[in-house]
Enzyme design. Sequence first.
Site, short mmCIF file in Angstrom:
data_model
loop_
_atom_site.label_atom_id
_atom_site.label_comp_id
_atom_site.label_asym_id
_atom_site.label_seq_id
_atom_site.Cartn_x
_atom_site.Cartn_y
_atom_site.Cartn_z
N ARG A 52 0.85 -1.42 -0.10
CA ARG A 52 0.01 -0.07 -0.02
C ARG A 52 0.95 1.27 -0.02
NH1 ARG A 52 -1.41 2.96 3.87
NH2 ARG A 52 -1.54 1.31 5.63
N TYR A 106 -13.91 13.96 -18.76
CA TYR A 106 -14.38 12.64 -18.72
C TYR A 106 -15.24 12.20 -17.67
CZ TYR A 106 -14.30 7.71 -16.82
OH TYR A 106 -14.67 6.50 -16.49
N ASP A 178 -4.95 15.55 -17.85
CA ASP A 178 -5.35 14.03 -18.19
C ASP A 178 -5.03 13.84 -19.53
OD1 ASP A 178 -6.39 11.67 -18.86
OD2 ASP A 178 -8.34 12.13 -17.62
N LYS A 203 -6.16 2.25 -20.49
CA LYS A 203 -6.44 2.51 -21.72
C LYS A 203 -4.98 2.18 -22.56
CE LYS A 203 -9.86 4.03 -19.96
NZ LYS A 203 -11.29 3.18 -19.84
N1 PLP Z 1 -9.65 9.65 -17.90
C1 PLP Z 1 -10.01 9.42 -19.12
C2 PLP Z 1 -9.91 10.52 -20.23
C3 PLP Z 1 -10.90 8.25 -19.50
O1 PLP Z 1 -11.43 7.93 -20.33
C4 PLP Z 1 -10.99 7.53 -18.22
C5 PLP Z 1 -11.72 6.06 -18.18
O2 PLP Z 1 -12.36 5.95 -19.30
C6 PLP Z 1 -10.41 7.92 -17.07
C7 PLP Z 1 -10.09 8.98 -16.72
C8 PLP Z 1 -10.70 6.93 -15.62
O3 PLP Z 1 -10.03 5.71 -15.87
P1 PLP Z 1 -10.07 4.51 -15.06
O4 PLP Z 1 -11.32 3.77 -15.59
O5 PLP Z 1 -8.75 3.47 -15.30
O6 PLP Z 1 -10.36 4.75 -13.67
#
Ligand code: PLP
Length: 387
Positions: A52, A106, A178, A203
């Site tokens: 952790r 997102y 992001d 992703k």
């Molecule tokens: N940021 C973006 C642009 C995303 O498309 C996603 C998930 O689809 C996330 C963050 C969150 O990622 P996670 O599903 O790995 O928590």
Amino acid sequence: MPTSDDIRLDTLAVHGGERRPGPEGSMVFPIYQGTVFSVEPGTGYHDIRYIRLNSTPSQVYLHDKLAALESAEAALATASGMAALTTVLHTVLKAGDHLLASDCLYGGTHDFLTQHAENLGWTYTFVDPQRPESWAAARTPSTKVFLVETIANPLVRVAKLRDVVAFARQEGLTTVVDNTFASPVNFRPLSIGFDIVFESATKYLNGHNDLVAGVVAGSAELIERVRHTANLYGGSLDPHAGFLLARGLKTLAVRVRAQNHNAMALAEFLAGHPKIAEVNYPGLAGHPDHGHAAQLLSGFGGMLSLRPAGGLDAAEALIEALRIPYVAPSLGGVESLITRPAATSHAGMSAEDRERIGVTDELIRISTGIEDVADLIADFEQALQKV
Ligand code: PLP
């Protein structure tokens, strides 16, 4: 171990962060699955080697590999992309602070702010990342952070990222981006001055649709603060998932380049098809952000969206008739995926709000995989005949 200063990204993906020689001479860094390791008496809490606390050998190896790819002093892996986002925000904001956030985030990030910021004592203002002239009016004396996405879902809009950095420097704000849709292959935000980059490693970074993970990268000082927050909130990545992620990272550069290539070719084909009313892809000259995207990005990414001329019925018929893409809402893996955001990622929004941001019912989003693009185009060609 090569460093990011003198080695190109394709080489870093394979060799960055690797131990040479590895334990027992292993070329593949092993999975140290142990929860805890023996330490010197008197070791401080955050330095005890415990999963952790993000300090076990497999985790430290992965952090070094991620830092090399992001051209960062340091990086931290987290249990998901959302864990990366929330850990970063909990590190750089305290009660009473305000943040500027892009108005096309997102869905999970958007919901986290709208549903939890108030409980945490944070306030926020959504701003248009394409309109730098509007940002000063949204800034308050308590603004501490500017949060944006490199490429936003699902209209694949590219933010004015250099303006974000310039504005934040002038105003003394911490910049957080992001970079999930671009991946470090197409864009490395720290290189233009962002303070913190995070990605959903679920992703492109992993790329095989078989784990959930996140990454945060930045200066050693910031990442140490982020790690301390992560240690206390507990969203750490398990070493087994970390092993899969490190394996996926080795092919990141070739995968993403194939996806860039496929998305561009598919976008061009679709843009010329009489049954398609609109294609959104930043690599197309007609995309509203093509100009600054071409200056910022090394590749335009694997994501595109489209509107069939025949509306919702045509969209459903097209999705039904396609044979290669899976119908699924995630992105970035080797398999092409297709989804209708109004029914999936944006289903929680009201129809009016969706309409306002351009997520109409017939909008289709495609995450291009690494299949042969001639097969993808042929599949769309046969499917469009049935629409
Ligand atoms: N940021 C973006 C642009 C995303 O498309 C996603 C998930 O689809 C996330 C963050 C969150 O990622 P996670 O599903 O790995 O928590």
